[in-house]
Design a protein around this motif. Sequence first.
Motif, PDB file in Angstrom:
ATOM      1  N   SER A  20      59.916 -51.967  30.437  1.00 24.25           N
ATOM      2  CA  SER A  20      58.429 -51.342  31.039  1.00 24.25           C
ATOM      3  C   SER A  20      57.883 -51.958  31.626  1.00 24.25           C
ATOM      4  O   SER A  20      57.811 -53.543  31.029  1.00 24.25           O
ATOM      5  N   LEU A  21      57.038 -51.418  32.999  1.00 24.62           N
ATOM      6  CA  LEU A  21      56.836 -52.792  33.788  1.00 24.62           C
ATOM      7  C   LEU A  21      55.594 -52.263  34.664  1.00 24.62           C
ATOM      8  O   LEU A  21      55.330 -51.230  34.958  1.00 24.62           O
ATOM      9  N   ALA A  22      54.139 -53.673  33.570  1.00 20.80           N
ATOM     10  CA  ALA A  22      53.044 -52.660  34.869  1.00 20.80           C
ATOM     11  C   ALA A  22      52.739 -53.906  36.297  1.00 20.80           C
ATOM     12  O   ALA A  22      53.185 -55.141  36.077  1.00 20.80           O
ATOM     13  N   VAL A  23      52.918 -52.671  37.332  1.00 21.58           N
ATOM     14  CA  VAL A  23      53.456 -54.084  38.364  1.00 21.58           C
ATOM     15  C   VAL A  23      52.122 -53.450  39.544  1.00 21.58           C
ATOM     16  O   VAL A  23      51.074 -52.644  39.901  1.00 21.58           O
ATOM     17  N   GLY A  24      51.135 -54.701  40.063  1.00 21.30           N
ATOM     18  CA  GLY A  24      50.283 -54.703  40.699  1.00 21.30           C
ATOM     19  C   GLY A  24      50.435 -53.838  42.051  1.00 21.30           C
ATOM     20  O   GLY A  24      51.664 -54.285  42.974  1.00 21.30           O
ATOM     21  N   GLY A  25      49.256 -53.604  42.910  1.00 12.05           N
ATOM     22  CA  GLY A  25      49.245 -53.037  44.292  1.00 12.05           C
ATOM     23  C   GLY A  25      48.396 -52.249  44.162  1.00 12.05           C
ATOM     24  O   GLY A  25      48.249 -51.650  43.055  1.00 12.05           O
ATOM     25  N   PHE A  26      48.358 -51.882  45.625  1.00 15.39           N
ATOM     26  CA  PHE A  26      47.360 -50.766  45.522  1.00 15.39           C
ATOM     27  C   PHE A  26      47.464 -50.127  47.502  1.00 15.39           C
ATOM     28  O   PHE A  26      47.545 -51.354  47.907  1.00 15.39           O
ATOM     29  N   ALA A 196      46.888 -54.417  35.789  1.00 20.00           N
ATOM     30  CA  ALA A 196      48.666 -54.774  35.681  1.00 20.00           C
ATOM     31  C   ALA A 196      48.766 -56.514  34.974  1.00 20.00           C
ATOM     32  O   ALA A 196      49.358 -56.309  33.770  1.00 20.00           O
ATOM     33  N   ALA A 197      48.121 -57.402  35.048  1.00 21.96           N
ATOM     34  CA  ALA A 197      48.037 -58.710  34.786  1.00 21.96           C
ATOM     35  C   ALA A 197      47.921 -59.161  33.027  1.00 21.96           C
ATOM     36  O   ALA A 197      48.572 -59.513  32.510  1.00 21.96           O
ATOM     37  N   MET A 198      46.540 -58.230  32.507  1.00 19.05           N
ATOM     38  CA  MET A 198      46.144 -58.068  31.103  1.00 19.05           C
ATOM     39  C   MET A 198      47.415 -57.749  30.590  1.00 19.05           C
ATOM     40  O   MET A 198      47.561 -57.524  29.157  1.00 19.05           O
ATOM     41  N   ALA A 199      48.119 -56.380  31.478  1.00 18.94           N
ATOM     42  CA  ALA A 199      48.468 -54.719  30.502  1.00 18.94           C
ATOM     43  C   ALA A 199      50.192 -56.008  29.856  1.00 18.94           C
ATOM     44  O   ALA A 199      50.749 -55.115  29.042  1.00 18.94           O
ATOM     45  N   GLY A 200      50.416 -56.544  30.711  1.00 23.68           N
ATOM     46  CA  GLY A 200      51.889 -57.296  30.473  1.00 23.68           C
ATOM     47  C   GLY A 200      51.756 -58.722  28.753  1.00 23.68           C
ATOM     48  O   GLY A 200      50.941 -59.156  29.235  1.00 23.68           O
ATOM     49  N   LYS A 201      52.943 -58.141  28.992  1.00 24.75           N
ATOM     50  CA  LYS A 201      53.414 -58.945  27.433  1.00 24.75           C
ATOM     51  C   LYS A 201      54.336 -60.386  27.849  1.00 24.75           C
ATOM     52  O   LYS A 201      53.724 -61.335  26.952  1.00 24.75           O
ATOM     53  N   VAL A 202      54.637 -60.379  29.376  1.00 23.91           N
ATOM     54  CA  VAL A 202      55.014 -61.815  29.770  1.00 23.91           C
ATOM     55  C   VAL A 202      54.593 -60.923  31.724  1.00 23.91           C
ATOM     56  O   VAL A 202      55.359 -60.263  31.803  1.00 23.91           O
TER      57      VAL A 202
END
Length: 251
Positions: A20-26, A196-202
């Motif tokens: 699972s990936l949280a990916v930044g951007g708008f 997104a940066a906050m949500a990732g384990k890595v």
Amino acid sequence: MDKVIATAAQAVADVPDGASLAVGGFGLSGVPNVLIEALHERGVGALSVVSNNCGAMETGLAVLLAAGRIARVTGSYIGGNKEFARQYLAGELELELIPQGTLAERLRAGGAGIPAFYTPAGVGTQVAEGGLPWRYDGQGGVSLASPPKEVREFEGVDYVLERAIRTDFALVRAAKGDRHGNLVFNKSTRNFNPLAAMAGKVTIAEVEELVEPGDIDPDGVHVPGIFVQRVIALTPEQAADKKIEQRTVSS
């Protein structure tokens, strides 16, 4: 404390199939294109992606989408991505649509250690009552629908319970970062990248400008290094490669 990784390929080398990936951007702003390209080159698939949108103009997450590497998307905007719509309606892709503010807070809550929260957004709709099509069967029917969520009244107002989001990895793009992982974002790139940066384990950050620890004013840090595990420095060419989704000019 030096979190700099030499290449994007090395930075994503341990991202497995099914991650699972949280990916930044708008839109096209602040998208970690170099890290996404590195994942594409590795051939990683069956990914569950959490992002505001799933790429546009054949860039960003659209690269992984077109290659059939994404199994599930959690987001708030499909936009003009025709391949996204095709895969979704054909039953090839699972999609959880979330109100944009709710998505932002679910990511932030995940990073802040808050398991769930109540919000009025979505009350009285299928967001709360369930029945949103998460997956179609390819024949026009729904094979998987969203479940109902808990609704509770506070001071005469109904609120729906939304759960926080945590992901295995997060990919973000910052305007500036130091070797300790402290990040600064420019203008609208700050919409979803910090969350997104906050949500990732890595969390892996590609930075347009790498500076030394102490060069960033502590008051100017948007994401502290405690949330970031890996940093890669973009080349000047990579940093300057920014596309425009809708170009408007005056006569």
